[in-house]
Scaffold this motif. Sequence first.
Motif, PDB file in Angstrom:
ATOM      1  N   UNK A  82      12.436  23.768 -60.721  1.00 25.90           N
ATOM      2  CA  UNK A  82      13.371  23.370 -59.676  1.00 25.90           C
ATOM      3  C   UNK A  82      12.927  24.241 -58.394  1.00 25.90           C
ATOM      4  N   UNK A  83      12.596  25.578 -58.656  1.00 27.94           N
ATOM      5  CA  UNK A  83      12.245  26.185 -57.284  1.00 27.94           C
ATOM      6  C   UNK A  83      11.221  25.506 -56.606  1.00 27.94           C
ATOM      7  N   UNK A  84       9.950  25.081 -57.253  1.00 24.74           N
ATOM      8  CA  UNK A  84       9.108  24.575 -57.022  1.00 24.74           C
ATOM      9  C   UNK A  84       9.317  23.071 -56.164  1.00 24.74           C
ATOM     10  N   UNK A  85      10.358  22.491 -56.723  1.00 21.78           N
ATOM     11  CA  UNK A  85      10.837  21.242 -56.183  1.00 21.78           C
ATOM     12  C   UNK A  85      11.276  21.587 -54.771  1.00 21.78           C
ATOM     13  N   UNK A  86      12.373  22.392 -54.885  1.00 24.37           N
ATOM     14  CA  UNK A  86      13.024  22.615 -53.742  1.00 24.37           C
ATOM     15  C   UNK A  86      11.906  22.966 -52.407  1.00 24.37           C
ATOM     16  N   UNK A  87      11.069  23.907 -52.794  1.00 25.36           N
ATOM     17  CA  UNK A  87       9.961  24.144 -51.782  1.00 25.36           C
ATOM     18  C   UNK A  87       9.367  23.094 -51.257  1.00 25.36           C
ATOM     19  N   UNK A  88       8.673  22.233 -52.330  1.00 19.74           N
ATOM     20  CA  UNK A  88       7.907  21.176 -51.922  1.00 19.74           C
ATOM     21  C   UNK A  88       8.568  20.185 -50.922  1.00 19.74           C
ATOM     22  N   UNK A  89      10.053  19.686 -51.257  1.00 13.81           N
ATOM     23  CA  UNK A  89      10.817  18.870 -50.716  1.00 13.81           C
ATOM     24  C   UNK A  89      10.931  19.466 -49.122  1.00 13.81           C
ATOM     25  N   UNK A  90      11.174  20.615 -48.974  1.00 14.56           N
ATOM     26  CA  UNK A  90      11.286  21.466 -47.564  1.00 14.56           C
ATOM     27  C   UNK A  90       9.834  21.146 -46.621  1.00 14.56           C
ATOM     28  N   UNK A  91       8.906  21.506 -47.485  1.00 15.16           N
ATOM     29  CA  UNK A  91       7.455  21.295 -46.938  1.00 15.16           C
ATOM     30  C   UNK A  91       7.340  19.956 -46.573  1.00 15.16           C
ATOM     31  N   UNK A  92       7.392  19.031 -47.475  1.00 15.81           N
ATOM     32  CA  UNK A  92       7.047  17.600 -47.222  1.00 15.81           C
ATOM     33  C   UNK A  92       8.034  16.941 -46.239  1.00 15.81           C
ATOM     34  N   UNK A  93       9.051  17.309 -46.247  1.00 14.25           N
ATOM     35  CA  UNK A  93      10.142  16.838 -45.204  1.00 14.25           C
ATOM     36  C   UNK A  93       9.992  17.475 -43.913  1.00 14.25           C
ATOM     37  N   UNK A  94       9.297  18.622 -43.822  1.00 17.15           N
ATOM     38  CA  UNK A  94       8.839  18.970 -42.335  1.00 17.15           C
ATOM     39  C   UNK A  94       7.428  18.214 -41.978  1.00 17.15           C
ATOM     40  N   UNK A  95       6.535  18.169 -43.026  1.00 17.09           N
ATOM     41  CA  UNK A  95       5.366  17.371 -42.501  1.00 17.09           C
ATOM     42  C   UNK A  95       5.491  15.992 -42.303  1.00 17.09           C
ATOM     43  N   UNK A  96       6.338  15.365 -42.949  1.00 16.61           N
ATOM     44  CA  UNK A  96       6.538  13.950 -42.802  1.00 16.61           C
ATOM     45  C   UNK A  96       7.694  13.361 -41.881  1.00 16.61           C
ATOM     46  N   UNK A  97       8.750  14.204 -41.787  1.00 17.70           N
ATOM     47  CA  UNK A  97       9.733  13.658 -40.938  1.00 17.70           C
ATOM     48  C   UNK A  97      10.229  14.753 -39.796  1.00 17.70           C
ATOM     49  N   UNK A  98       9.441  16.025 -39.711  1.00 13.87           N
ATOM     50  CA  UNK A  98       9.588  17.018 -38.644  1.00 13.87           C
ATOM     51  C   UNK A  98      10.903  17.670 -38.873  1.00 13.87           C
ATOM     52  N   UNK A  99      11.491  17.409 -40.067  1.00 14.03           N
ATOM     53  CA  UNK A  99      12.867  18.283 -40.304  1.00 14.03           C
ATOM     54  C   UNK A  99      12.343  19.748 -40.594  1.00 14.03           C
ATOM     55  N   UNK A 100      13.030  20.637 -40.030  1.00 16.66           N
ATOM     56  CA  UNK A 100      12.974  22.146 -40.126  1.00 16.66           C
ATOM     57  C   UNK A 100      13.214  22.378 -41.621  1.00 16.66           C
ATOM     58  N   UNK A 101      12.497  23.110 -42.330  1.00 21.53           N
ATOM     59  CA  UNK A 101      13.060  23.465 -43.778  1.00 21.53           C
ATOM     60  C   UNK A 101      14.120  24.253 -43.766  1.00 21.53           C
ATOM     61  N   UNK A 102      14.822  24.937 -42.865  1.00 19.06           N
ATOM     62  CA  UNK A 102      16.337  25.392 -42.865  1.00 19.06           C
ATOM     63  C   UNK A 102      17.188  24.350 -42.970  1.00 19.06           C
ATOM     64  N   UNK A 103      16.886  23.308 -42.419  1.00 24.95           N
ATOM     65  CA  UNK A 103      17.872  22.070 -42.424  1.00 24.95           C
ATOM     66  C   UNK A 103      17.766  21.308 -43.778  1.00 24.95           C
ATOM     67  N   UNK A 104      16.875  21.637 -44.653  1.00 21.22           N
ATOM     68  CA  UNK A 104      16.868  20.795 -46.083  1.00 21.22           C
ATOM     69  C   UNK A 104      17.525  21.327 -46.931  1.00 21.22           C
TER      70      UNK A 104
END
Length: 137
Positions: A82-104
Amino acid sequence: MPFVRIDALSADGARLDALGRAVHDALRETIGIPPDDLFQVLVGHDGVGSTLRYGDYLGVHRDDGIVYVAITLRSGRTPDQKRALYRRIAELAHAYAGTEPRNVFVTVTENGPADWSLGHGVAQYLDDGGGSGARPK
């Protein structure tokens, strides 16, 4: 078989698609869901007719770039997965959509085999559920 709902403030179709891809790719990479296991509800809120509320809880400053990701899946993942999932979602949301990880903002809700019907009114994950007998992830 995760079911994902993504809510984002001021998100157009392209941003919602990018967020959906980010979550799907993260699920594939971290917990091994199949490529065609794609069940998502993507919702953009305009801030007028519908909106999202947020605060700075636990010292994380969020703003109008907030994205809520709610994932429902069968139980069995470890805290490290789950930790890996949360981290990867934040990374990819930033890479794909420009969403700052703090906002995920991500939540995971787990349930059991009897809590799913994937079509035809059948509980496919149950041994007596009928269907193909396959037990998808």
